[in-house]
Design a protein around this motif. Structure first.
Motif, PDB file in Angstrom:
ATOM      1  N   ILE A   3     -64.268 -26.232   2.968  1.00 59.77           N
ATOM      2  CA  ILE A   3     -63.624 -27.368   3.339  1.00 59.77           C
ATOM      3  C   ILE A   3     -62.218 -26.861   3.894  1.00 59.77           C
ATOM      4  O   ILE A   3     -61.472 -25.912   3.225  1.00 59.77           O
ATOM      5  N   TYR A  58     -67.456 -31.242  -2.207  1.00 57.31           N
ATOM      6  CA  TYR A  58     -65.984 -31.693  -2.168  1.00 57.31           C
ATOM      7  C   TYR A  58     -65.918 -33.320  -2.500  1.00 57.31           C
ATOM      8  O   TYR A  58     -64.616 -33.365  -3.091  1.00 57.31           O
ATOM      9  N   ALA A  59     -66.556 -34.174  -2.240  1.00 49.28           N
ATOM     10  CA  ALA A  59     -66.459 -35.423  -2.734  1.00 49.28           C
ATOM     11  C   ALA A  59     -66.497 -35.483  -4.281  1.00 49.28           C
ATOM     12  O   ALA A  59     -65.456 -36.233  -4.869  1.00 49.28           O
ATOM     13  N   GLU A  91     -62.021 -41.947   0.358  1.00 47.73           N
ATOM     14  CA  GLU A  91     -61.674 -41.450   1.916  1.00 47.73           C
ATOM     15  C   GLU A  91     -61.359 -40.172   2.420  1.00 47.73           C
ATOM     16  O   GLU A  91     -61.735 -39.825   3.275  1.00 47.73           O
ATOM     17  N   SER A  93     -62.208 -37.527   1.354  1.00 44.16           N
ATOM     18  CA  SER A  93     -63.422 -36.359   1.192  1.00 44.16           C
ATOM     19  C   SER A  93     -63.830 -36.243   2.848  1.00 44.16           C
ATOM     20  O   SER A  93     -64.487 -35.202   3.367  1.00 44.16           O
ATOM     21  N   GLU A  94     -63.444 -37.172   3.628  1.00 46.40           N
ATOM     22  CA  GLU A  94     -63.739 -37.134   5.086  1.00 46.40           C
ATOM     23  C   GLU A  94     -62.594 -36.517   6.148  1.00 46.40           C
ATOM     24  O   GLU A  94     -62.735 -36.488   7.120  1.00 46.40           O
ATOM     25  N   ALA A  95     -61.553 -36.253   5.226  1.00 46.68           N
ATOM     26  CA  ALA A  95     -60.382 -35.457   6.080  1.00 46.68           C
ATOM     27  C   ALA A  95     -60.368 -34.183   6.239  1.00 46.68           C
ATOM     28  O   ALA A  95     -59.491 -33.672   6.774  1.00 46.68           O
ATOM     29  N   PRO A  98     -62.452 -30.123  11.219  1.00 48.27           N
ATOM     30  CA  PRO A  98     -63.881 -29.618  11.715  1.00 48.27           C
ATOM     31  C   PRO A  98     -63.874 -28.213  12.106  1.00 48.27           C
ATOM     32  O   PRO A  98     -63.149 -27.686  12.722  1.00 48.27           O
TER      33      PRO A  98
END
Length: 106
Positions: A3, A58-59, A91, A93-95, A98
């Motif tokens: 990540i 990661y989450a 939220e 965990s979506e940050a 890419p």
């Protein structure tokens, strides 16, 4: 899993931020490992901070650390130094940034 994250240190707090990271509490480092991280590094370009985390999930790592007292204390300290903080919520965990390209393994 790998990540990458972006945070930002306040321009007038760079020295304090770097000093704090020379003194990361051993209990926090152990908690990060226990939460599933095998590696966490941070690079700085001016005020921009880039994190690279290698972890199992990661989450789950965030969920394990979000309300842990040693991490809550550390995040409170970081909040005084950062303009953009690391989000430990679900939220967050979506940050991750890419991945655009990676050198293929030989």
């Amino acid at each position: 899993m790998r990540i990458a994250l972006h945070t930002r240190v306040r321009a007038d707090r760079i020295d304090e931020y770097e000093a704090a990271h020379r003194e990361v509490p051993p209990a926090l480092a152990a908690a990060i490992r226990d939460a599933g991280a095998s590696s966490w590094s941070i690079w700085r370009s001016g005020c921009e901070l880039f994190h690279l985390i290698e972890c199992e999930d990661y989450a789950r790592l965030l969920a394990s650390l979000e309300n842990l007292p040693v991490n809550v204390q550390w995040q409170a300290r970081m909040a005084d130094l950062l303009d953009v903080v690391h989000d430990y919520s679900a939220e967050g965990s979506e940050a991750g940034l890419p991945e655009v390209w990676r050198l293929p393994e030989a």
